[in-house]
Design an enzyme around this catalytic site. Sequence first.
Site, short mmCIF file in Angstrom:
data_model
loop_
_atom_site.label_atom_id
_atom_site.label_comp_id
_atom_site.label_asym_id
_atom_site.label_seq_id
_atom_site.Cartn_x
_atom_site.Cartn_y
_atom_site.Cartn_z
N LYS A 196 0.84 -1.20 0.00
CA LYS A 196 0.00 0.00 0.00
C LYS A 196 0.88 1.25 0.00
O LYS A 196 0.67 2.17 -0.77
CB LYS A 196 -0.94 -0.02 1.22
CG LYS A 196 -1.81 1.21 1.29
CD LYS A 196 -2.86 1.16 2.36
CE LYS A 196 -3.61 2.50 2.33
NZ LYS A 196 -4.63 2.62 3.35
N GLU A 202 10.59 -4.84 4.35
CA GLU A 202 10.66 -6.25 3.93
C GLU A 202 10.34 -6.37 2.44
O GLU A 202 11.05 -7.04 1.67
CB GLU A 202 9.65 -7.10 4.72
CG GLU A 202 9.94 -7.21 6.20
CD GLU A 202 9.19 -6.18 7.03
OE1 GLU A 202 8.96 -5.05 6.53
OE2 GLU A 202 8.87 -6.49 8.18
N GLY A 255 -4.85 -1.72 4.49
CA GLY A 255 -4.02 -2.86 4.08
C GLY A 255 -4.69 -4.21 4.31
O GLY A 255 -4.75 -5.06 3.43
N ARG A 256 -5.22 -4.41 5.53
CA ARG A 256 -5.81 -5.72 5.84
C ARG A 256 -7.19 -5.90 5.24
O ARG A 256 -7.83 -6.94 5.45
CB ARG A 256 -5.82 -5.96 7.36
CG ARG A 256 -6.54 -4.89 8.16
CD ARG A 256 -6.26 -5.01 9.65
NE ARG A 256 -6.74 -3.84 10.38
CZ ARG A 256 -6.06 -2.71 10.54
NH1 ARG A 256 -4.88 -2.59 9.99
NH2 ARG A 256 -6.57 -1.71 11.24
N GLU A 341 -5.12 -6.81 14.37
CA GLU A 341 -4.60 -5.48 13.98
C GLU A 341 -5.73 -4.46 14.02
O GLU A 341 -5.50 -3.28 14.27
CB GLU A 341 -3.94 -5.54 12.59
CG GLU A 341 -3.05 -4.34 12.33
CD GLU A 341 -2.14 -4.52 11.10
OE1 GLU A 341 -0.95 -4.83 11.28
OE2 GLU A 341 -2.63 -4.34 9.98
N HIS A 372 -5.74 -33.54 17.68
CA HIS A 372 -4.67 -34.41 18.19
C HIS A 372 -3.51 -33.59 18.74
O HIS A 372 -2.42 -34.11 18.94
CB HIS A 372 -4.20 -35.35 17.08
CG HIS A 372 -5.32 -36.19 16.55
ND1 HIS A 372 -5.70 -37.37 17.13
CD2 HIS A 372 -6.19 -35.98 15.53
CE1 HIS A 372 -6.74 -37.88 16.48
NE2 HIS A 372 -7.06 -37.05 15.50
N LYS A 482 9.11 -0.82 14.32
CA LYS A 482 9.75 -0.48 13.04
C LYS A 482 10.75 0.67 13.25
O LYS A 482 11.86 0.66 12.69
CB LYS A 482 8.70 0.01 12.02
CG LYS A 482 7.77 -1.06 11.49
CD LYS A 482 6.86 -0.43 10.42
CE LYS A 482 5.65 -1.29 10.12
NZ LYS A 482 4.66 -0.68 9.25
#
Length: 511
Positions: A196, A202, A255-256, A341, A372, A482
Amino acid sequence: MGQPWDNAWDRIKACERRTLTELFAADGDRVGKLSARLEWGDEDEPIGALFDWSKTHLDDALLDAFEALAEARDFAGKRAALLAGERVNVTEDRAAEHTAQRGTGADASVEEADALHQRMHILVDAIHRGTFGEIRHLIHIGIGGSALGPKLAIDALRREGSLVDVHVVSNIDGLALEDAFERCNPAETLIAVASKTFTTIETMTNAASALDWLKQHGIADPYGRVVALTANPDKAVEWGVDETRVLPFPETVGGRYSLWSSIGFPIALGLGWHVFEDMLRGARAVDAHFAGTEGRANLPLRAAFADRYYANVGGCQTRGVFAYDERLRLFPDYLQQLEMESNGKRVTADGAPVSGSTAPITWGGVGTDAQHAVFQLLHQGTVEAPLDFIASVTSGDTLDPAHHRILLMNCFAQGAALMAGQKSEDPARAYPGDRPSATILCDDINAATLGALIAFHEHRTFANAVLMGINPFDQFGVELGKAIANKIDAGGARFDASTEALIAAADLSQS
Ligand code: F6P
């Protein structure tokens, strides 16, 4: 001074907690009242899901009290403001217009979304037609909301056939990108840089390394192989992407919540434009339900009533989501970002401290594997965690139907066992029971269903935020870490003794 919603909370907290077994015994129509079907198919193919909240502690009294809370919090007004494109993200002074991407919103925003989708469609078609030569692989580079949606959709829907092999790379750990390189032929690979902001360290580092890889393998113009998916097109052009391959989306799409925008490019390229459109269609059907249904009949709002009950009255700090379907194995990961978030906040939209718990920790896994591994604690441990089960009546496999039958039997058995419990003379063998769960039983898992499930959870997240009075659309909590990483990178800054020792031990001062 008391707030208008305090009375509603007093009512909620005054409701007697009866056991689930008692609730079923007291109301013969409990399943009818607390489960409902929602559909997102078209006339040719009616498809939908059963949303069953009857194994939660919601009853008439609680639903009445939660409806009073929703009214006191002006849920209808806040929903209208969201869908009208008003500036509901108050801390960043902007709208949250992800629904406009799928056709629900202010006219101008829906028109803009259509035009941007059209542009993406043209590029997708051109790539499929061979304008860039034979393209068999796409490395989609992005992180958080710029990766989780495409990753989920590709993983869930790839069995219906794929046109281009998509590899979603998010982690800065070079192993992630190297894994993708190993599986792609550089001569037949496109790179999508999804961000965005087009500044995320990254993503930009991975993108630069992907360009180097293309170059090292004889691609003369690596930038010519890049498509940018971003709300910051100028930055993408400045970075080197040709304008014709920049697919923008509006700043008002978070973004999400961005899967519906050009961030969905890998879905359209990898699986076909019709798959992306079907996802939008499924989501749009849920938007219509959310926009036009009042009170407890509004399923995302009803789910939020249960969420608030367990977080604020039950003291539950987690919520588990178990997909009894391999196709949805990444759904809990997707929901983690969406819910945590969005609603992992400690102040209200106007900056006051919140008075109770906000978002619980979302976690989960896939059934039957999780049975399990972690279900021991869920049945007999000392913490209570409300669970959601998601399953599909129709199987995705072609093996002996016994597979799907055993899968579903186990899913339903878990909900029943958690609720009923079991007495035993031997304390180690006793199950307390009365543990809540909800079930979403889909007719089938396809693109429309996936779109609908995601939209349902977006609206559920928003409804929770309204009931809490918080802003679900900012995420300032991710900034501090950050900033400190940047300071470490720049060198010269002082930190606590532990952090300094770690920096020294890893030799990070030598960049
Ligand atoms: O660090 C959190 C975050 O800002 C998320 O909200 C977002 O989805 C992700 O980083 C990636 O951001 P961008 O799309 O700008 O690269």
